[in-house]
Design a protein around this motif. Structure first.
Motif, PDB file in Angstrom:
ATOM      1  N   ILE A 117      54.307  23.708 -39.131  1.00 30.24           N
ATOM      2  CA  ILE A 117      53.977  22.535 -38.515  1.00 30.24           C
ATOM      3  C   ILE A 117      53.332  23.221 -37.033  1.00 30.24           C
ATOM      4  N   SER A 118      54.097  24.040 -36.301  1.00 29.32           N
ATOM      5  CA  SER A 118      53.425  24.648 -34.850  1.00 29.32           C
ATOM      6  C   SER A 118      52.320  25.121 -35.280  1.00 29.32           C
ATOM      7  N   ILE A 119      52.126  25.766 -36.143  1.00 25.65           N
ATOM      8  CA  ILE A 119      50.898  26.754 -36.300  1.00 25.65           C
ATOM      9  C   ILE A 119      49.445  25.950 -36.956  1.00 25.65           C
ATOM     10  N   ALA A 120      50.017  24.745 -37.560  1.00 29.67           N
ATOM     11  CA  ALA A 120      49.180  23.916 -38.270  1.00 29.67           C
ATOM     12  C   ALA A 120      48.369  23.011 -36.992  1.00 29.67           C
ATOM     13  N   LEU A 121      49.318  22.748 -36.135  1.00 34.32           N
ATOM     14  CA  LEU A 121      48.864  22.101 -34.799  1.00 34.32           C
ATOM     15  C   LEU A 121      47.871  22.904 -33.938  1.00 34.32           C
ATOM     16  N   GLU A 151      43.834  22.386 -33.341  1.00 36.86           N
ATOM     17  CA  GLU A 151      42.896  22.229 -31.915  1.00 36.86           C
ATOM     18  C   GLU A 151      42.011  23.393 -31.646  1.00 36.86           C
ATOM     19  N   THR A 152      42.196  24.403 -32.777  1.00 35.22           N
ATOM     20  CA  THR A 152      41.068  25.694 -32.416  1.00 35.22           C
ATOM     21  C   THR A 152      39.859  25.218 -32.897  1.00 35.22           C
ATOM     22  N   ILE A 153      38.846  25.629 -31.982  1.00 41.54           N
ATOM     23  CA  ILE A 153      37.337  25.616 -32.364  1.00 41.54           C
ATOM     24  C   ILE A 153      36.691  26.562 -32.805  1.00 41.54           C
ATOM     25  N   TRP A 154      36.874  27.905 -32.243  1.00 43.66           N
ATOM     26  CA  TRP A 154      36.267  28.964 -32.753  1.00 43.66           C
ATOM     27  C   TRP A 154      37.163  29.710 -33.616  1.00 43.66           C
ATOM     28  N   GLY A 155      36.540  30.479 -34.484  1.00 41.95           N
ATOM     29  CA  GLY A 155      37.406  31.247 -35.626  1.00 41.95           C
ATOM     30  C   GLY A 155      38.396  30.626 -36.388  1.00 41.95           C
ATOM     31  N   LYS A 156      38.462  29.389 -36.571  1.00 41.81           N
ATOM     32  CA  LYS A 156      39.326  28.609 -37.141  1.00 41.81           C
ATOM     33  C   LYS A 156      39.440  29.056 -38.511  1.00 41.81           C
ATOM     34  N   ASN A 157      38.377  29.073 -39.380  1.00 46.10           N
ATOM     35  CA  ASN A 157      38.467  29.377 -40.925  1.00 46.10           C
ATOM     36  C   ASN A 157      38.917  30.941 -41.189  1.00 46.10           C
ATOM     37  N   LEU A 158      38.557  31.786 -40.252  1.00 46.67           N
ATOM     38  CA  LEU A 158      38.898  33.027 -40.294  1.00 46.67           C
ATOM     39  C   LEU A 158      40.329  33.206 -40.105  1.00 46.67           C
ATOM     40  N   ALA A 159      40.916  32.758 -39.134  1.00 53.11           N
ATOM     41  CA  ALA A 159      42.522  32.678 -38.922  1.00 53.11           C
ATOM     42  C   ALA A 159      43.033  32.053 -40.088  1.00 53.11           C
ATOM     43  N   LEU A 160      42.718  30.633 -40.647  1.00 52.99           N
ATOM     44  CA  LEU A 160      43.235  30.275 -41.804  1.00 52.99           C
ATOM     45  C   LEU A 160      43.301  31.333 -42.969  1.00 52.99           C
ATOM     46  N   SER A 161      42.083  31.872 -43.182  1.00 52.82           N
ATOM     47  CA  SER A 161      42.181  33.025 -44.207  1.00 52.82           C
ATOM     48  C   SER A 161      42.890  33.981 -44.319  1.00 52.82           C
ATOM     49  N   ILE A 162      43.151  34.514 -43.150  1.00 49.12           N
ATOM     50  CA  ILE A 162      44.247  35.557 -42.661  1.00 49.12           C
ATOM     51  C   ILE A 162      45.606  35.350 -42.829  1.00 49.12           C
ATOM     52  N   VAL A 209      60.377  33.585 -45.378  1.00 49.36           N
ATOM     53  CA  VAL A 209      59.602  32.674 -44.328  1.00 49.36           C
ATOM     54  C   VAL A 209      58.097  33.391 -44.134  1.00 49.36           C
ATOM     55  N   TRP A 210      58.100  34.719 -44.194  1.00 47.62           N
ATOM     56  CA  TRP A 210      56.666  35.397 -44.065  1.00 47.62           C
ATOM     57  C   TRP A 210      55.836  34.799 -45.103  1.00 47.62           C
ATOM     58  N   GLU A 211      56.338  34.601 -46.431  1.00 45.95           N
ATOM     59  CA  GLU A 211      55.329  34.388 -47.466  1.00 45.95           C
ATOM     60  C   GLU A 211      55.223  32.861 -47.767  1.00 45.95           C
ATOM     61  N   TRP A 212      55.927  32.149 -47.195  1.00 44.92           N
ATOM     62  CA  TRP A 212      55.924  30.661 -47.596  1.00 44.92           C
ATOM     63  C   TRP A 212      55.447  29.680 -46.328  1.00 44.92           C
ATOM     64  N   THR A 213      55.584  30.432 -45.083  1.00 45.79           N
ATOM     65  CA  THR A 213      55.048  29.518 -44.234  1.00 45.79           C
ATOM     66  C   THR A 213      53.492  29.039 -44.180  1.00 45.79           C
ATOM     67  N   PRO A 214      52.714  29.937 -44.668  1.00 43.54           N
ATOM     68  CA  PRO A 214      51.572  29.518 -44.869  1.00 43.54           C
ATOM     69  C   PRO A 214      51.136  28.142 -45.781  1.00 43.54           C
ATOM     70  N   LEU A 215      52.027  28.211 -46.750  1.00 46.20           N
ATOM     71  CA  LEU A 215      52.032  26.890 -47.595  1.00 46.20           C
ATOM     72  C   LEU A 215      52.258  25.623 -46.748  1.00 46.20           C
ATOM     73  N   ILE A 216      53.100  25.563 -45.858  1.00 44.42           N
ATOM     74  CA  ILE A 216      53.558  24.607 -45.129  1.00 44.42           C
ATOM     75  C   ILE A 216      52.275  24.234 -44.025  1.00 44.42           C
ATOM     76  N   VAL A 217      51.695  25.503 -43.673  1.00 41.38           N
ATOM     77  CA  VAL A 217      50.506  25.251 -42.629  1.00 41.38           C
ATOM     78  C   VAL A 217      49.241  24.656 -43.424  1.00 41.38           C
ATOM     79  N   LEU A 218      49.174  24.861 -44.731  1.00 43.02           N
ATOM     80  CA  LEU A 218      48.161  24.614 -45.511  1.00 43.02           C
ATOM     81  C   LEU A 218      48.075  22.875 -45.475  1.00 43.02           C
TER      82      LEU A 218
END
Length: 233
Positions: free
Chosen positions: A29-33, A37-48, A105-114
């Motif tokens: 939830i913290s990373i998703a928030l 709010e991120t404007i520049w590089g949002k798609n790149l950050a999400l992909s990584i 946590v490292w593997e599945w936190t991105p799922l919650i972010v998505l």
């Protein structure tokens, strides 16, 4: 229920369940928030950020075991140099359990972010703009507008991870196989050993049914919460 070995495995499973799901929800939830709010590089950050989610759990276990190995592991070397952990990480009860929890946590936190990011993207912008005009700060908007709007999505994310955490097997089997001294022997590992190591198939089936009953109770709890919020029928 009266078997102390099975009871201890349920206790370990409970610790593993609370720690992994709790950390994943908080970080996700913290990373998703932050990304919202991120404007520049949002798609790149999400992909990584989403990369770990597409790695097979077996590979995550092998990678984690390699990184925490006291002979050539990068993490083990760093922790030893800083004096934080000077012993074999997977050879100690506390550190072994913490290690497998952090791998999950490292593997599945991105799922919650998505999932949460999808909920944040679906919020109506005029409502947030009106709150800003009325003088609401970020914390007030988060508490009174964002949280109610994404609560259903958060509960669904929590349900998905909870169902997976109950039956999780791969990473623990690859790294510690339930050791040391049963410190990481969650109930799926206990079931596997009972069935295929000790050949007690009936007893293993009973353990499996207890896991099924627990999963049904957890799912029923989340569905009930969704119904109370008017998000499910």
């Amino acid at each position: 229920v009266t078997d102390p070995d099975v009871r201890s495995s349920w206790i370990v499973s409970g610790i593993y369940f609370v720690a992994t799901v709790g950390l994943e929800m908080f970080l996700g939830i913290s990373i998703a928030l932050l990304l919202h709010e991120t404007i520049w590089g949002k798609n790149l950050a999400l992909s990584i950020l989403l990369m770990p989610m597409f790695v097979a759990p077996v590979i995550v276990g092998l990678l984690g075991r390699f990184l925490v190995d006291s002979t050539y592991g990068l993490y083990a070397w760093f922790l030893d140099q800083t004096g934080l952990i000077t012993w074999e990480i997977l050879g100690s009860k506390g550190s072994a359990l913490a290690a497998v929890i952090l791998m999950d946590v490292w593997e599945w936190t991105p799922l919650i972010v998505l999932i949460v990011l999808a909920g944040l993207s679906s919020m109506p912008p005029p409502v947030l703009e009106a709150a800003k005009v009325d003088g609401a700060n970020y914390v007030q908007r988060l508490r009174h507008i964002v949280a109610p709007l994404i609560s259903g999505v958060v509960i669904v994310a929590l349900l998905i991870r909870s169902m997976d955490a109950i039956r999780y097997y791969d990473i623990i089997a690859i790294t510690t196989n339930g050791g040391p001294a049963d410190a990481t022997k969650v109930i799926p590992i206990r079931l596997y050993e009972t069935a295929f190591r000790f050949q007690e198939l009936g007893y293993a089936a009973a353990i499996g049914l207890s896991m099924l009953a627990f999963s049904i109770l957890v799912a029923h709890l989340f569905v009930r919460i969704l119904k109370q919020q008017g998000l499910a029928r």
